[in-house]
Scaffold this active site. Structure first.
Site, mmCIF file in Angstrom:
data_model
loop_
_atom_site.group_PDB
_atom_site.id
_atom_site.type_symbol
_atom_site.label_atom_id
_atom_site.label_comp_id
_atom_site.label_asym_id
_atom_site.label_seq_id
_atom_site.Cartn_x
_atom_site.Cartn_y
_atom_site.Cartn_z
ATOM 1 N N SER A 226 16.627 -6.054 5.851
ATOM 2 C CA SER A 226 17.982 -5.818 6.109
ATOM 3 C C SER A 226 18.581 -4.624 5.387
ATOM 4 C CB SER A 226 18.780 -7.112 5.761
ATOM 5 O OG SER A 226 18.582 -7.513 4.602
ATOM 6 N N GLY B 219 17.851 -11.555 2.857
ATOM 7 C CA GLY B 219 16.694 -12.123 2.196
ATOM 8 C C GLY B 219 15.394 -12.586 2.896
ATOM 9 N N SER B 220 15.077 -12.334 3.911
ATOM 10 C CA SER B 220 14.021 -12.751 4.793
ATOM 11 C C SER B 220 12.834 -11.926 4.541
ATOM 12 C CB SER B 220 14.385 -13.079 6.177
ATOM 13 O OG SER B 220 14.781 -11.945 6.815
ATOM 14 N N TYR C 66 8.433 -7.306 -8.124
ATOM 15 C CA TYR C 66 7.782 -6.036 -7.486
ATOM 16 C C TYR C 66 7.715 -5.037 -8.368
ATOM 17 C CZ TYR C 66 7.967 -2.748 -3.641
ATOM 18 O OH TYR C 66 7.604 -1.495 -2.939
ATOM 19 N N GLU D 281 17.581 3.554 -2.765
ATOM 20 C CA GLU D 281 17.288 2.099 -3.336
ATOM 21 C C GLU D 281 16.432 2.475 -4.567
ATOM 22 O OE1 GLU D 281 16.263 -0.505 -0.463
ATOM 23 O OE2 GLU D 281 15.697 -2.077 -2.028
ATOM 24 N N LEU E 282 12.792 -8.903 6.018
ATOM 25 C CA LEU E 282 12.612 -8.016 7.394
ATOM 26 C C LEU E 282 13.378 -6.857 7.213
ATOM 27 C CD1 LEU E 282 12.958 -11.034 9.695
ATOM 28 C CD2 LEU E 282 10.927 -9.899 9.086
ATOM 29 N N THR F 211 0.925 -1.197 -0.057
ATOM 30 C CA THR F 211 -0.087 -0.114 -0.049
ATOM 31 C C THR F 211 0.978 1.188 0.051
ATOM 32 O OG1 THR F 211 -0.101 -0.266 2.357
ATOM 33 C CG2 THR F 211 -2.147 -1.064 1.225
ATOM 34 N N ASP F 212 2.238 1.046 0.218
ATOM 35 C CA ASP F 212 2.900 2.272 0.722
ATOM 36 C C ASP F 212 3.456 3.239 -0.765
ATOM 37 O OD1 ASP F 212 4.947 0.401 -0.241
ATOM 38 O OD2 ASP F 212 6.401 1.068 1.142
ATOM 39 N N ASP G 123 9.775 0.617 4.621
ATOM 40 C CA ASP G 123 10.962 -0.114 5.481
ATOM 41 C C ASP G 123 11.825 1.003 5.969
ATOM 42 O OD1 ASP G 123 9.371 -2.122 3.976
ATOM 43 O OD2 ASP G 123 11.103 -2.650 2.822
HETATM 44 C C1 GLA Z 1 8.855 -4.023 0.310
HETATM 45 C C2 GLA Z 1 9.343 -2.602 0.059
HETATM 46 C C3 GLA Z 1 8.212 -1.673 0.672
HETATM 47 C C4 GLA Z 1 6.870 -2.292 0.628
HETATM 48 C C5 GLA Z 1 6.707 -3.737 0.742
HETATM 49 C C6 GLA Z 1 5.478 -4.425 0.586
HETATM 50 O O1 GLA Z 1 9.289 -4.266 1.536
HETATM 51 O O2 GLA Z 1 10.684 -2.261 0.360
HETATM 52 O O3 GLA Z 1 8.444 -0.367 0.495
HETATM 53 O O4 GLA Z 1 6.376 -1.836 -0.798
HETATM 54 O O5 GLA Z 1 7.651 -4.493 0.057
HETATM 55 O O6 GLA Z 1 4.380 -3.766 1.532
#
Ligand code: GLA
Length: 391
Positions: free
Chosen positions: A130, A125-126, A226, A164, A128, A36-37, A176
Site C-alpha cells: 500500500s 499492513g498486509s 527489515y 521511502e 501488498l 533479493t532486490d 514494490d
Molecule cells: C519489501 C520491500 C521490497 C523487498 C521485499 C522483500 O516489500 O519494500 O523492496 O525487499 O520487502 O522481497
C-alpha cells in the site's frame, strides 16, 4: 466506481471548483524472488487490480491538505510545502510528503500547494505494498498536475523508493515501486534489480488462481528487522568480496556460493547470504518453468522459497508458517509461500480452481484452531500500472 467515490468525497470536503484530477496506482504481490532486490538479484512481482486512488487539486498558496477515507477519524491533516519533516507519529501523509520532498530535492519545485483526498483498497499492513502504491500515485499526480513531462514511470518508481529510504526510514529495495509503476495486466515482471532491465512474462495459470491469504498479523517494515536483514546481507557480500570478485550476491550461482561461503565469518550473515543467492537462482528457474508451462516446477520453487525465508532469512513468523503448512497439505495447491517483506502479512498460493473452496475452508479452520485468528482470502487478478481516471 471507486474513482467516482473519491472524487465525490473530495468535493464534499474541499468544494467542487477548479481542476480536480483523479489517479490510481496498484499494489503488488510478489510471486517469487524475496529479499533479493537489494542484493542485486531478480524478482518476479505483478501489479494487482487493487491499489490506491487519489483526487487532487492545486491550491493558490503553499498549504498541503490531506484527507484519507481509510483514516476518517484523522479528518483533514494540514501541512505545507515549507514543512518537509516526517511526522513523528508516522502518519500516512509521510508517504506523499516524502515524494514531494524528493521531487523538490531533484529540482522539480512545486510552486503551489495541494488539496488531496485518498482511498486505498489494499488491506493496511498486509504486505501488498500500500505504501509503494501511494508513493507511485503521488509521483504520477505531481508529474501530471505540475507538467513534469520528462519523468518516466521508472523515474517515478525510483523517486518513490528514494523517498521511502530517505524520508520514511525504510531501506527497501526497488521491487514494490517498480511493480506498481510498471504493472501490466495478466503479466508478471521479471526484473533484474542490478540493472533494472526487465521483461514481462504472461501469467497463464490454466485452471488455477492466485490466492493471497492475509495472516492478519500486521507487519511494519520500519520497526521490524527489515533493515537488519539488509545489513546482514551486506556483511555477507563484504566477506565474500575478500575471496571472489563480485558486485552483488546476485552475481553468484549456488555452486560458487558453496565454494566460497566459509569467507562469511558470522553464521547469521552466512544464512542471509545463502538465501539471497539461492532465492535469486530459484527466481530465474521459476520464470523459465512458467515460460515452459511447467507450473509444477514453479510451485516447488515457491515452496522452497518459503523454507529458505523461514529458516535462513528468518522473515517468516509462526502464524504465517501455519498458513503455508496447511496449504502444502492440500493436493490442489501448486505452491505456497510468504510474500513481501515478511514478519507477518500475506502468503501467496497458486491453487487449482476446484481446490479454492477447500483451501479457504481448511486454512480458516486450522488457523482459527492454532492461532485463534481468522485469515482473509483474496483471489487476485493481475492489473495494469498507474493511470489517471477520467470521471
Ligand atoms: C519489501 C520491500 C521490497 C523487498 C521485499 C522483500 O516489500 O519494500 O523492496 O525487499 O520487502 O522481497
Amino acid at each position: 466506481m471507486i474513482a467516482n467515490e473519491v472524487l465525490a468525497k473530495f468535493k464534499e470536503i474541499y468544494g467542487e471548483d477548479g481542476d480536480i484530477r483523479v489517479y490510481f496506482a496498484p499494489g503488488r504481490v510478489n510471486l517469487i524472488g524475496e529479499h533479493t532486490d537489494y542484493n542485486g538479484g531478480h524478482v518476479f512481482p505483478c501489479a494487482l487490480t487493487i491499489g490506491t486512488y487519489m483526487a487532487a487539486r492545486k491550491r493558490n498558496d503553499r498549504k498541503l491538505r490531506f484527507y484519507s477515507m481509510n483514516f476518517e477519524d484523522l479528518g483533514v491533516v494540514e501541512s505545507s510545502l515549507d514543512a518537509f519533516t516526517p511526522d513523528p507519529d508516522g502518519l500516512w501523509i509521510n508517504y506523499p510528503m516524502g515524494v514531494m520532498w524528493a521531487f523538490e530535492g531533484r529540482g522539480m519545485k512545486l510552486e503551489q500547494g495541494l488539496d488531496i483526498a485518498l482511498f486505498g483498497n489494499i488491506p493496511n499492513g498486509s504486505g501488498l505494498s500500500s505504501s509503494a502504491s501511494l508513493e507511485v500515485l503521488t509521483g504520477l499526480m505531481l508529474k501530471d498536475t505540475f507538467g513534469f513531462k520528462d519523468l518516466s514511470m521508472i523515474d517515478l518508481a525510483l523517486i518513490g523508493q528514494y523517498s521511502e529510504n530517505n524520508f520514511n526510514g525504510c531501506n527497501c529495495g526497488i521491487m514494490d515501486q517498480f511493480a506498481s509503476a510498471m504493472g501490466k495486466k495478466d503479466h508478471a515482471i521479471f526484473l533484474d534489480t542490478a540493472t533494472l532491465s526487465f521483461e514481462y512474462a504472461p501469467v497463464i495459470l490454466d485452471g488455477a488462481k492466485i490466492v493471497v491469504t492475509n495472516s492478519m498479523v500486521k507487519h511494519s517494515l520500519v520497526t521490524s528487522a527489515y533493515n537488519d536483514r539488509r545489513n546482514e546481507s551486506a556483511q555477507a557480500l563484504k566477506d565474500l568480496q575478500t575471496v571472489v570478485d563480485i558486485k552483488t550476491l546476485g552475481d553468484l550461482t549456488e555452486e560458487e556460493f558453496e565454494a566460497h561461503k566459509d569467507a562469511i565469518k558470522d553464521e547469521i550473515a552466512r544464512k542471509r547470504g545463502k538465501h539471497a543467492v539461492y532465492e535469486n537462482q530459484r527466481t530465474i528457474k521459476a520464470v523459465k518453468a512458467l515460460k515452459d508451462n511447467d507450473l509444477a516446477t514453479f510451485g516447488k520453487l515457491m515452496n522452497a522459497s518459503h523454507v529458505s525465508l523461514r529458516d535462513d532469512y528468518e522473515t517468516s513468523c509462526p502464524e504465517v508458517d501455519v498458513l503455508v503448512d496447511e496449504a502444502w497439505k492440500i493436493s490442489g495447491v501448486i505452491g505456497s509461500r510468504i510474500t513481501g517483506g515478511g514478519f507477518g502479512g500475506c502468503t501467496v498460493s497458486i491453487v487449482k480452481d476446484e481446490a479454492v473452496e477447500e483451501f479457504k475452508e481448511k486454512l480458516t479452520a486450522a488457523y482459527q484452531e492454532k492461532v485463534g485468528k481468522t485469515p482473509e482470502f483474496y483471489v487476485v487478478s493481475i492489473g495494469d500500472g498507474p493511470s489517471r481516471k477520467m470521471c
